[in-house]
Enzyme design. Structure first.
Site, PDB file in Angstrom:
ATOM      1  N   ASP A  23      10.544-118.918  33.736  1.00 20.57           N
ATOM      2  CA  ASP A  23      10.785-118.431  35.083  1.00 20.57           C
ATOM      3  C   ASP A  23       9.798-119.075  36.054  1.00 20.57           C
ATOM      4  OD1 ASP A  23      12.128-116.392  36.828  1.00 20.57           O
ATOM      5  OD2 ASP A  23      10.072-115.656  37.022  1.00 20.57           O
ATOM      6  N   HIS A  49      22.158-114.822  37.370  1.00 18.69           N
ATOM      7  CA  HIS A  49      21.843-113.437  37.731  1.00 18.69           C
ATOM      8  C   HIS A  49      21.194-113.304  39.103  1.00 18.69           C
ATOM      9  CE1 HIS A  49      18.165-115.176  36.289  1.00 18.69           C
ATOM     10  NE2 HIS A  49      17.470-114.147  36.698  1.00 18.69           N
ATOM     11  N   ASP A  50      20.981-114.408  39.810  1.00 20.92           N
ATOM     12  CA  ASP A  50      20.290-114.376  41.102  1.00 20.92           C
ATOM     13  C   ASP A  50      21.170-114.767  42.282  1.00 20.92           C
ATOM     14  OD1 ASP A  50      17.792-113.486  40.279  1.00 20.92           O
ATOM     15  OD2 ASP A  50      17.027-115.498  39.885  1.00 20.92           O
ATOM     16  N   GLU A  84      12.782-123.219  35.182  1.00 21.59           N
ATOM     17  CA  GLU A  84      13.454-122.903  36.442  1.00 21.59           C
ATOM     18  C   GLU A  84      12.603-123.446  37.585  1.00 21.59           C
ATOM     19  OE1 GLU A  84      14.768-118.902  38.894  1.00 21.59           O
ATOM     20  OE2 GLU A  84      12.783-119.070  38.008  1.00 21.59           O
ATOM     21  N   ASP A  92      13.626-115.468  28.059  1.00 19.53           N
ATOM     22  CA  ASP A  92      13.021-115.655  29.370  1.00 19.53           C
ATOM     23  C   ASP A  92      11.521-115.389  29.264  1.00 19.53           C
ATOM     24  OD1 ASP A  92      13.078-116.059  32.200  1.00 19.53           O
ATOM     25  OD2 ASP A  92      15.035-115.079  32.254  1.00 19.53           O
TER      26      ASP A  92
END
Length: 541
Positions: free
Chosen positions: A199, A325-326, A264, A97
């Protein structure tokens, strides 16, 4: 292979919650290395690690204070190198990431930037004077609540933060910032990483004129739970300069063999169009979609995302996911559409892994893992705390991986885990599913093997059939037929030209009728003249 990522299945690991080897209740790199045999045994192609760089952890690593070192919570650079080496031995690619849009407010560059208006890093972050009445320069709001401008008494200016005040945004209009960030990416490329998950890739640039974001053009009958969702963010992010910087990033990666970037695209307006734009030229190889991470669970919705992407960007490439994870885990998010957790988990696994594009599986998804219900005192996520009780935040999907229900903390740690492991989640542990023929875990292994062994499922084009809800039916590469019943009720379809069955759940042939049990599906050979249609006369079924 240079384009190994095209059609690949990527397994997302949340390092804090995967495996703890020190007993401090927090997962670490050595723990990931210990569990790589399990990951490779699933049949995936790569792993993606959520942030592991040095951070004060105001937002669990998405606030980076050192871009070229590992946070001591997770280990050392030597631990990272050992993990990379083991992953490569097992045939797994490694993606990290990369959080470039903002840093931690503890980063040395921000500390220098805020010290005065004329220091060497003064223009490395987004600073603006107040209006004459002392208010912020515009109406931009933070995703985590409140305004997106934080007053700083040293400079007597506001700085911009899309997320927490502890996460100041870099000023990408400064070429020196771009050059330095590219240098941090080179550092990890030299250490052997195979790619980056970028990200908030559409957040890099802001409007130089600091114009107000307008109200969301989509009419709302009541205020949103998060005020951020009430604006149309055409100036605070999504700027045209983004593409030029992505091309610079691509040029860097092209210096190395077989490296990739997946961005993303955090956007609620025109996200599919933006994904196509970001992947159609010499920029990102793939864009990660949020469009299947929400509430809609209809054949029309899934069909629209795939068709819209490839019609708008035939040279682009998407990455689809159902959980991460969000967001709430999809086994809980879509529970009312299933007759049981296991049946729904197998249906959604088969469906996702048959989609055209690359696929991202979130740790525990292969177990049919559900969302953990947490109390306010158990939360660590600032988003969840700020907006309690609704939305409840992201901690519920970040609780530790469960390995053995009979071990302390389900085998995650010998100490007290940073988030609780509750009984409902421990019941889905790996040890209780491994080798059990009808378990969700073993089903995922079968489906992953089928995808890997079937070229059409990796790269074949998709052609949908016009079938009524709740049936989703399509071919891949013209040779593989996929039919899914997205309903807790039985459904029939008329099927012609269907050949040998590859994998199924609750599917029965009755002449030219395919009877699908609740959450039933079938993946089979598509013969010449294959067709799937509605049953016009239910009495014939």
């Amino acid at each position: 292979m240079a384009d190994w990522w095209r059609g690949a299945v990527i397994y997302q690991i949340y390092p804090r919650s995967f495996q703890d080897t020190t007993g401090d209740g927090i997962g670490d790199l050595k723990g990931i290395t210990e569990r790589l045999d399990y990951v490779a045994g699933l049949g995936v192609d790569a792993i993606w690690l959520s942030p592991i760089f040095t951070s004060p952890m105001a937002d669990m690593g998405y606030d980076v204070s050192d871009y070229t070192d590992i946070d001591p919570t997770f280990g050392t650079l030597a631990d990272f190198d050992a993990m990379i080496a083991r992953a490569h031995e097992l045939g797994l690619k490694v993606i990290v990431d990369q959080v470039l849009s903002h840093s931690s407010d503890q980063h040395p560059f921000f500390r220098e930037s805020r010290s005065s208006r004329d220091n060497p890093k003064a223009d490395w972050y987004v600073w603006a004077d107040p209006k004459l009445d002392g208010s912020p320069p515009n109406n931009w709001v933070s995703i985590f609540g409140g305004g997106a401008w934080q007053w700083d008494t040293r400079r007597r200016q506001y700085y911009f933060h899309n997320f927490l005040p502890e996460q100041p945004d870099f000023n990408f209009h400064n070429r020196d910032v771009q050059d330095w960030l590219l240098g941090t990416m080179r550092f990890w490329l030299e250490r052997g990483v195979d790619g980056f998950r970028l990200d908030t890739v559409n957040f890099y640039f802001h409007d130089k004129l600091l114009r107000d974001d307008p109200a969301d053009y989509r009419v709302k009958t009541e205020p949103a739970a998060n005020p951020y969702d009430m604006q149309y963010h055409i100036f605070s992010k999504n700027q045209p300069e983004n593409l030029a910087f992505l091309e610079r990033m691509r040029s860097l990666l092209d210096e190395y063999d077989g490296r990739m970037m997946v961005g993303e695209v955090g956007e609620s307006h025109h996200a599919i169009r933006m994904m196509g734009e970001y992947t159609s030229g010499n920029s990102l190889q793939m864009a990660y979609s949020f469009e299947m991470l929400g509430a809609p669970f209809t054949a029309a919705h899934f069909r629209k995302q795939i068709e819209d992407f490839f019609e708008g960007a035939p040279r682009g490439w998407p990455t689809w996911a159902f959980s991460n994870h969000d967001v709430h885990r999809h086994a809980s998010r879509w529970a009312r559409h299933g007759i049981g957790r296991e049946e729904l988990a197998k249906l959604t696994g088969a469906m996702l892994l048959s989609f055209q594009g690359s696929i991202c599986l979130y740790q525990g998804e292969e177990l049919g893992q559900t969302e953990t219900e947490l109390e306010l005192f158990e939360l660590t996520d600032p988003q969840g705390i700020n907006f309690w009780p609704e939305p409840v935040g992201r901690d519920g999907c970040r609780t530790p991986m469960v390995w053995d229900a009979n071990a302390p903390s389900a085998g995650f740690s010998t100490g007290r885990p940073w988030l609780p492991v509750k009984e409902a989640q421990a019941a889905q542990a790996v040890a209780g599913q491994a080798g059990v023929a009808d378990s969700v875990l073993e089903f995922y292994r079968k489906m992953l093997r089928l995808r890997r062994d079937t070229p059409e499922l990796v790269s074949g084009a998709t052609a949908f059939f016009d079938v009524s809800e709740p049936i989703l039916a399509f071919t891949r590469g013209g040779n593989v037929l996929c039919i899914f019943n997205l309903s807790p009720e039985a459904r029939d379809v008329r099927l012609t030209g269907g050949g040998a069955l590859a994998l199924a759940q609750g599917a029965e042939h009755r002449g030219d009728i395919l009877h699908l049990h609740p959450n039933g599906f079938a993946i089979l050979e598509a013969l010449e003249g294959v067709n799937v249609s509605d049953v016009s006369d239910p009495a014939k079924a």
